[in-house]
Design a protein around this motif. Structure first.
Motif, PDB file in Angstrom:
ATOM      1  N   GLY A  27       0.824  -1.206   0.000  1.00 26.92           N
ATOM      2  CA  GLY A  27       0.000   0.000   0.000  1.00 26.92           C
ATOM      3  C   GLY A  27       0.857   1.254   0.000  1.00 26.92           C
ATOM      4  N   TRP A  28       0.247   2.368  -0.391  1.00 28.56           N
ATOM      5  CA  TRP A  28       0.999   3.623  -0.465  1.00 28.56           C
ATOM      6  C   TRP A  28       1.508   4.046   0.913  1.00 28.56           C
ATOM      7  N   GLY A  29       0.702   3.783   1.956  1.00 31.80           N
ATOM      8  CA  GLY A  29       1.138   4.135   3.311  1.00 31.80           C
ATOM      9  C   GLY A  29       2.351   3.331   3.732  1.00 31.80           C
ATOM     10  N   ARG A  30       2.292   2.021   3.479  1.00 31.54           N
ATOM     11  CA  ARG A  30       3.433   1.161   3.815  1.00 31.54           C
ATOM     12  C   ARG A  30       4.667   1.571   3.019  1.00 31.54           C
ATOM     13  N   TYR A  31       4.466   1.878   1.741  1.00 28.74           N
ATOM     14  CA  TYR A  31       5.594   2.273   0.909  1.00 28.74           C
ATOM     15  C   TYR A  31       6.239   3.551   1.447  1.00 28.74           C
ATOM     16  N   PHE A  32       5.416   4.538   1.811  1.00 21.65           N
ATOM     17  CA  PHE A  32       5.950   5.808   2.303  1.00 21.65           C
ATOM     18  C   PHE A  32       6.735   5.604   3.589  1.00 21.65           C
ATOM     19  N   ARG A  33       6.193   4.802   4.509  1.00 23.79           N
ATOM     20  CA  ARG A  33       6.887   4.556   5.779  1.00 23.79           C
ATOM     21  C   ARG A  33       8.237   3.886   5.556  1.00 23.79           C
ATOM     22  N   THR A  34       8.288   2.993   4.591  1.00 28.01           N
ATOM     23  CA  THR A  34       9.548   2.323   4.269  1.00 28.01           C
ATOM     24  C   THR A  34      10.472   3.258   3.495  1.00 28.01           C
ATOM     25  N   GLY A  35       9.920   3.931   2.491  1.00 25.14           N
ATOM     26  CA  GLY A  35      10.721   4.776   1.616  1.00 25.14           C
ATOM     27  C   GLY A  35      11.419   5.908   2.329  1.00 25.14           C
ATOM     28  N   ILE A  36      10.740   6.569   3.237  1.00 22.34           N
ATOM     29  CA  ILE A  36      11.344   7.719   3.901  1.00 22.34           C
ATOM     30  C   ILE A  36      12.461   7.284   4.851  1.00 22.34           C
ATOM     31  N   VAL A  37      12.282   6.139   5.507  1.00 21.73           N
ATOM     32  CA  VAL A  37      13.322   5.639   6.413  1.00 21.73           C
ATOM     33  C   VAL A  37      14.567   5.227   5.637  1.00 21.73           C
ATOM     34  N   LEU A  38      14.373   4.585   4.484  1.00 25.72           N
ATOM     35  CA  LEU A  38      15.503   4.120   3.694  1.00 25.72           C
ATOM     36  C   LEU A  38      16.199   5.253   2.945  1.00 25.72           C
ATOM     37  N   THR A  39      15.420   6.206   2.446  1.00 25.14           N
ATOM     38  CA  THR A  39      15.969   7.198   1.525  1.00 25.14           C
ATOM     39  C   THR A  39      16.779   8.288   2.210  1.00 25.14           C
ATOM     40  N   ILE A  40      16.291   8.822   3.314  1.00 25.09           N
ATOM     41  CA  ILE A  40      16.927  10.006   3.915  1.00 25.09           C
ATOM     42  C   ILE A  40      18.400   9.773   4.251  1.00 25.09           C
ATOM     43  N   PRO A  41      18.774   8.704   4.969  1.00 29.55           N
ATOM     44  CA  PRO A  41      20.206   8.528   5.265  1.00 29.55           C
ATOM     45  C   PRO A  41      21.053   8.324   4.017  1.00 29.55           C
ATOM     46  N   VAL A  42      20.525   7.609   3.028  1.00 33.84           N
ATOM     47  CA  VAL A  42      21.286   7.389   1.794  1.00 33.84           C
ATOM     48  C   VAL A  42      21.447   8.701   1.032  1.00 33.84           C
ATOM     49  N   LEU A  43      20.394   9.491   0.968  1.00 31.82           N
ATOM     50  CA  LEU A  43      20.449  10.785   0.284  1.00 31.82           C
ATOM     51  C   LEU A  43      21.493  11.699   0.912  1.00 31.82           C
ATOM     52  N   LEU A  44      21.450  11.849   2.229  1.00 33.67           N
ATOM     53  CA  LEU A  44      22.390  12.755   2.905  1.00 33.67           C
ATOM     54  C   LEU A  44      23.829  12.259   2.768  1.00 33.67           C
ATOM     55  N   THR A  45      24.038  10.959   2.913  1.00 33.39           N
ATOM     56  CA  THR A  45      25.380  10.398   2.769  1.00 33.39           C
ATOM     57  C   THR A  45      25.924  10.643   1.365  1.00 33.39           C
ATOM     58  N   THR A  46      25.086  10.454   0.367  1.00 38.63           N
ATOM     59  CA  THR A  46      25.517  10.632  -1.025  1.00 38.63           C
ATOM     60  C   THR A  46      25.833  12.091  -1.335  1.00 38.63           C
TER      61      THR A  46
END
Length: 440
Positions: free
Chosen positions: A409-428
């Motif tokens: 679901g979109w809610g599940r995807y958002f909860r997963t996506g934001i946790v995974l993306t933010i640290p990778v984005l900042l590190t990159t």
């Protein structure tokens, strides 16, 4: 007129995402472009400008996806995935790492859409054959989809966003690779660390190798499979030699696609006596290529150009100018984060051009300007992983999972996506700022 330009953009984006009645994304974007022309938001004289910005990028992207589809039809990717599964040696965590690295490699060479949409069903087929739990299968699928975008930084051809940005700012293939290959490696390493942590409880400790098919059984068209290796080597050479000769990237990849297409079709037949019958439905493969993306790019970028004409990119340019005035680090992190947020809300393809227009108007120079250019790419590649609507590939990928019985679901995807993306984005982004100081 400013309100009209903004309204046209919002309505066009809504049509693209919702696709009422199965309306193609290209036709949706062209409707928005027609509205922009009829209302005077853009002029007819803007059309050649926009076509000049996007034609090479979109045709190159279509060609690389066509190469991916032909190789997939030959069994290339399933063969690679089965080898990876055997290299895992029966250890779940090792298999997870190898699958993520395979996804990153495919994304870098064949573009993010190919990695997400082609590799995900193959990975699911393997983990289900290994009798992994539904939670483990979902973890492998989400990891494959995530790294398809976070691994799409290294080369110009790795993402349509990369090609658009490189064309806009006149960045050559070699210079882009010098900057972004090391940064892309950091992005993949950070992704792998975050994914291992997030799915640590779902990854099985062991699995049985006896459940796996032999890699050789995956090859359905041996001639196309072998020709694919030759084409890939020639493409890599062409990427570096075409630029000094002034040959467009789309012409290089298009030539490779035509060669592989002729091999798969066994045309002309005179050259293929004794080579075995044709096994790939070439006509279906050509029809499956993302031709709608050509119409989408022209139409959507005309709508975006209307925002620029009405001054709606001026405030963003002022913000980027402030980032640039405070050094390369602020320029990289600030621009990347803003672009990532915009991409997650309004899709990465219009975002990359909006941000490029703003960067061009920001007045930054030197290292700060270069940091913003590459941060725009990073934000547009990684930011879409935060929400399902961040990229068209993600929406299609979620549909692939649904058809395989894994509903996210979109809610599940958002909860997963934001946790995974933010640290990778900042590190990159931090890696970009540091690396530019070395090579800048």
């Amino acid at each position: 007129m400013t309100v009209v330009a903004g309204l046209i953009f919002v309505l066009t984006l809504a049509l693209v995402v919702r696709r009422p009645g199965g309306l193609g994304i290209g036709w949706s974007a062209l409707l928005g472009a027609a509205a922009a022309l009829l209302t005077g938001v853009v002029a007819l004289s803007d059309v050649p400008t926009v076509v000049g910005l996007v034609w090479n990028a979109t045709l190159a992207f279509v060609a690389i996806v066509l190469v991916s589809l032909l190789l997939d039809g030959s069994g290339f990717f399933e063969w690679a995935a089965l080898h990876v599964a055997r290299w895992g040696g029966g250890r779940g965590r090792r298999l997870f790492v190898l699958v993520v690295l395979l996804g990153a490699a495919i994304s870098a060479v064949f573009a993010n859409d190919g990695a997400a949409l082609i590799l995900t069903p193959i990975v699911l087929q393997i983990v289900l054959a290994l009798r992994f739990s539904p939670a483990a299968a979902l973890g492998f699928a989400l990891a494959t989809g995530f790294v398809a975008d976070t691994g799409s930084l290294p080369l110009v051809v790795s993402n349509l966003v990369n090609i658009v940005s490189a064309d806009f700012f006149g960045i050559g293939f070699a210079r882009y690779a010098v900057v972004m290959v090391p940064v892309g490696l950091v992005s993949v390493a950070a992704s792998l660390a975050v994914l291992l942590w997030y799915f640590r409880r779902d990854i099985p400790r062991e699995y049985e190798l006896d459940e796996l098919a032999e890699p050789a059984t995956a090859i359905r068209d041996r001639l196309t499979f072998r020709a694919g290796w030759v084409v890939l080597v020639l493409l890599l050479i062409g990427y570096f030699t075409a630029e000094p000769l002034g040959i467009p990237l789309s012409a290089v990849i298009g030539a490779g696609a035509v060669v592989l297409l002729s091999v798969a079709a066994r045309w002309p037949g005179l050259f293929y006596r004794g080579a075995g019958e044709r096994r790939i439905p070439v006509g279906a493969v050509v029809r499956e290529a993302p031709w709608q993306i050509v119409l989408f790019s022209i139409g959507m970028y005309l709508v975006v150009y209307g925002l620029r004409n009405q001054g709606l990119t001026r405030e963003l340019a002022a913000l980027f100018g402030w980032f640039g005035a405070h050094g390369a680090l602020t320029a990289a992190v600030g621009t990347g984060v803003v672009v990532a947020v915009l991409a997650s809300i309004m899709n990465n393809l219009p975002t990359v051009l909006i941000a490029a227009l703003a960067i061009a108007g920001a007045g930054a120079t030197g290292l700060a300007h270069e940091a913003m250019v590459y941060a725009n790419v990073i934000g547009s590649d990684l930011g879409p992983k935060i929400t399902p609507i961040g990229s068209l590939a993600t929406l299609l990928w979620l549909h692939v999972l649904d058809r395989r019985g894994l509903h996210v679901g979109w809610g599940r995807y958002f909860r997963t996506g934001i946790v995974l993306t933010i640290p990778v984005l900042l590190t990159t982004l931090l890696a970009l700022a540091a690396w530019l100081r070395i090579v800048g």
